[in-house]
Enzyme design. Structure first.
Site, short mmCIF file in Angstrom:
data_model
loop_
_atom_site.label_atom_id
_atom_site.label_comp_id
_atom_site.label_asym_id
_atom_site.label_seq_id
_atom_site.Cartn_x
_atom_site.Cartn_y
_atom_site.Cartn_z
N GLU A 1 -10.53 6.35 4.59
CA GLU A 1 -9.53 5.72 5.45
C GLU A 1 -9.64 6.21 6.89
O GLU A 1 -10.73 6.31 7.44
CB GLU A 1 -8.14 5.87 4.83
CG GLU A 1 -8.08 5.24 3.42
CD GLU A 1 -6.70 5.11 2.85
OE1 GLU A 1 -5.75 4.77 3.57
OE2 GLU A 1 -6.56 5.33 1.62
N ASP B 1 0.86 -1.17 0.00
CA ASP B 1 0.00 0.00 0.00
C ASP B 1 0.91 1.24 0.00
O ASP B 1 2.14 1.13 0.09
CB ASP B 1 -0.92 -0.04 1.24
CG ASP B 1 -2.23 0.71 1.01
OD1 ASP B 1 -2.23 1.69 0.24
OD2 ASP B 1 -3.25 0.33 1.62
#
Length: 627
Positions: A513, A297
């Site tokens: 997020e 990521d």
């Protein structure tokens, strides 16, 4: 002599890796055998568009570039503008000694959501409510066309997280709390990549050509199971639980030929996934026989340590040894390249590990035809935001809506609503009136949620092209019906205006997020106030725009009809289609709707299961054939 020399030159120019007739493994082996360490490490490096250039691509042999959330060539950039910048990077890559094309990636997670004028589909939670894997496959195919329209061959989707706690800020990226639904929705992958041919070897990636894109199953593994839903945190669960809840959709993804897998920031029982060799190499690569490449990521290596980047050379070592193939650096690429080069030259990381990474990256590039067609053209630009794709998104919105309440058992159901109200008013010729209220009724940004144009999403109606719910209502009702819009009216206004009924649209503000982590899960102010003011004075339907179940129980007694609309995207007309009975309500809850946050986490099958609305709940309506 001259003839012999010509013959030798011709032979020298024949490169097996450039010959599409050669078998995949022959091309991969031939190219790897020609590569220097510098060229191999370049392939493992992914950098952000903002620090990329043709010169950087050439100098460092960069293998991949990405667009981060909200990163674009210009505000409202056209498809052609995207193509031009990507081709410029590609020309830099192609000008290197071996001419290995770079692969460009982007987060197209609910349509091509970074790009102006793209079709924005409902976020995954809404698609989970449809229970329609074929619809999701068609969305994948449409998204692939829109992504390719801008010259991009790779998307970081689907997110196959199984969100077990709605307090997690990424819960809307998860199709369901039920792993079986998440497994079914991996049909997005053949939508994006194409159907894998019968008899294909297990685990080998597959992309069907220039109208398809490489997909990415993410985030491996357990991202949706962290304590209290805290993003990037620790998932505490035994191996059986991990394999039964969080792993199953990876099996389906690999069988369907997914090209890449992204590793999760989170930990499993205290071990960072980016450093978990046993799961990344031992399980994903060896047991599941995944043959595509594993990518980090964003700054995933940095976050192995706390604080991030505290000991980067250590992070590089444990991450690459764990089995990571491509690193989303994304900015400090020289540091990454230098650290990894040093470690290989000093036998800290074996060359065999580097070769495994490079083979996997090249395998994907060969399979998807990047060597034959490295440069994008403008042949698909008309696909971006096409009417056909918008109609598909509108269908998805209709199927995603979940009807949670429709009058009490003693009452006549409020939904579907009449388009032409027949309420007898004091003045016989006075046009009937309906009220539309709420912060989310006329806000395209709120309707789309996070990961839309900007990483965190936006407020307002000028971010991209679409239809707000207010405009959808106006498009749908009879011309004689007056639609009055007041964002947050007081009770006196509502009582004094003799409305036939009201539609209240409230919910969460956009987030992505960690910014979405919430311990209270409240509807954003002044939403609760709007509900009580309006629904206390007139018959009302409340439409909730949110990425997850939110606190609604305190207001339920005021509300005549309640609809969960999730984050529907640009095609708000789909909401009106169902409210006014052109189509039936068919959606079912993809996750449990709690009474209070104190109950969380609470998933179907738990011993303390006591929901406001259970998993799978959803009332149905009979559509109005005449209005």
């Amino acid at each position: 002599m001259g003839l012999l020399l010509l013959c030798c030159l011709a032979e020298a120019e024949y490169l097996k890796y450039k010959d599409p007739k050669q078998p995949l493994h022959v091309r991969v082996n031939d190219l790897v055998s020609r590569m220097t360490l510098e060229e191999k490490i370049g392939q493992m490096t992914q950098i952000e568009r903002g620090v990329a250039s043709a010169e950087v691509m050439k100098k460092y042999f960069i293998g991949s570039v990405l667009t981060g959330g909200g990163s674009a060539p210009a505000r409202q950039a056209s498809a052609e503008a995207w193509i031009n910048i990507i081709n410029d990077f590609q020309k830099g890559a192609l000008s290197t000694r071996l001419g290995i094309p770079m692969i460009y990636g982007i987060d197209a997670v609910h349509g091509h959501n970074n790009v102006y004028n793209a079709t924005i589909f409902p976020h995954n939670i809404g698609l989970g409510a449809t229970r329609d894997p074929d619809l999701v496959k068609r969305i994948g195919a449409a998204t692939a066309l829109e992504v390719r329209a801008t010259g991009i061959p790779y998307t970081f989707a689907p997110c196959i997280a199984v969100c077990r706690d709605p307090r997690w800020g990424r819960c809307y990226e998860s199709y369901s709390e039920d792993p079986k639904i998440v497994q079914a929705m991996t049909e997005l992958i053949p939508g994006l990549q194409g159907d894998i041919p019968a008899g294909s070897p297990k685990g080998v990636p597959y992309v069907a050509g220039k109208t398809k894109v490489a997909a990415c199953a993410k985030h491996f593994v357990g991202d949706g199971g962290t304590i209290n839903g805290v993003n990037e945190n620790n998932t505490i669960i035994d191996r059986h639980g991990l394999l039964a809840i969080h792993m199953p959709a990876y099996y389906n993804s690999i069988i369907k030929g997914v090209s890449t897998v992204m590793v999760s920031y989170s930990s499993w029982n205290g071990i960072k996934m980016h450093a978990n060799q046993e799961l990344v190499t031992g399980f994903l690569k060896n047991t599941l026989q995944f043959r595509g490449f594993v990518i980090t990521d964003w700054e995933g290596l940095d976050r192995i340590t706390s604080p991030p980047h505290a000991n980067y050379s250590y992070s590089v070592e444990v991450g690459i040894k764990a089995g990571i193939d491509m690193v989303m650096v994304p900015y400090n690429y020289i540091e990454f390249i230098d650290d990894l080069t040093f470690q290989v030259k000093n036998n800290i990381i074996p060359m065999s590990r580097i070769d495994d990474a490079v083979r996997r990256i090249l395998r994907v590039k060969f399979v998807m035809g990047l060597f034959e067609n490295p440069l994008a053209d403008d042949s698909l630009v008309d696909q971006l935001g096409s009417q056909e794709h918008r109609e598909l998104a509108r269908e998805a919105v209709r199927k995603s809506l979940v009807l949670l309440k429709n009058g009490d058992s003693t009452e006549v159901p409020l939904l579907p609503l009449p388009k032409k109200t027949s309420k007898i008013l004091p003045l016989p010729k006075k046009t009937s009136k309906i009220l539309v209220a709420g912060s989310h009724a006329d806000n395209l940004g709120y309707q789309c949620g996070g990961w839309t144009i900007e990483w965190q999403g936006l407020s307002g109606n000028d971010l991209t092209r679409g239809t707000t719910i207010l405009n959808a209502i106006k498009n749908t009702v009879d011309q004689q019906t007056e639609v009055v819009y007041q964002e947050n009216p007081d009770a006196n206004f509502v009582k004094s205006n003799n409305f036939s009924y009201a539609i209240v649209v409230v919910g969460e503000h956009p987030y992505a997020e960690t910014n979405g982590d919430s311990m209270n899960l409240n509807i954003a102010d002044p939403g609760p106030n709007t509900i009580t003011n309006v629904c206390g004075a007139v018959e009302c339907v409340v439409v909730v725009i949110s990425g997850r179940p939110v606190v609604i129980q305190p207001y339920l007694s005021y509300i005549d009809a309640l609809v969960a609309a999730w984050l529907p995207g640009t095609e708000g007309q789909g909401v009106a289609d169902v409210l006014f009975g052109d189509y039936d309500f068919t959606g079912k809850l993809p996750r449990t709707w709690f009474k209070t946050v104190d109950q969380l986490p609470m998933n179907v099958g738990d011993p303390h299961y006591d929901p406001l609305f259970p998993f799978g709940f959803g009332l149905t309506t009979k559509s109005r054939q005449t209005s």
